[in-house]
Design an enzyme around this catalytic site. Sequence first.
Site, mmCIF file in Angstrom:
data_model
loop_
_atom_site.group_PDB
_atom_site.id
_atom_site.type_symbol
_atom_site.label_atom_id
_atom_site.label_comp_id
_atom_site.label_asym_id
_atom_site.label_seq_id
_atom_site.Cartn_x
_atom_site.Cartn_y
_atom_site.Cartn_z
ATOM 1 C CB ILE A 87 58.451 10.125 -11.632
ATOM 2 C CG1 ILE A 87 59.130 11.075 -10.783
ATOM 3 C CG2 ILE A 87 59.119 8.832 -11.628
ATOM 4 C CD1 ILE A 87 59.470 10.816 -9.335
ATOM 5 C CG HIS A 88 58.648 9.793 -18.181
ATOM 6 N ND1 HIS A 88 59.236 8.959 -18.846
ATOM 7 C CD2 HIS A 88 59.077 11.031 -17.940
ATOM 8 C CE1 HIS A 88 60.294 9.913 -19.343
ATOM 9 N NE2 HIS A 88 60.300 10.985 -18.642
ATOM 10 C CB ALA A 89 57.857 4.200 -18.042
#
Length: 85
Positions: A14-16
């Site tokens: 779960i990145h930006a």
Amino acid sequence: MKEFEYIITDPDGIHARPAGELVKAAREFSCTIQLVKNEKAGDCKKIFSIMGLGVKKGDKVMLLFDGEDEDRAFSVLSSFMQEKL
């Protein structure tokens, strides 16, 4: 209260970008929505709370829904997780 358990399949976790999309989707509901990883919980309506969990590929997470529109939130956000993460 409803719960949705999921193992992250996105290579980047779960990145930006997906975290921002998750927050935007969660803010559409009045119920509380938490993302839990290894006993740490983050508010799905706050991006820094989600990013602070450091969710990676292969991590097991749980979404917790509590409130009057939890059924609809469960449906929308569980689909989001399966399609995007």
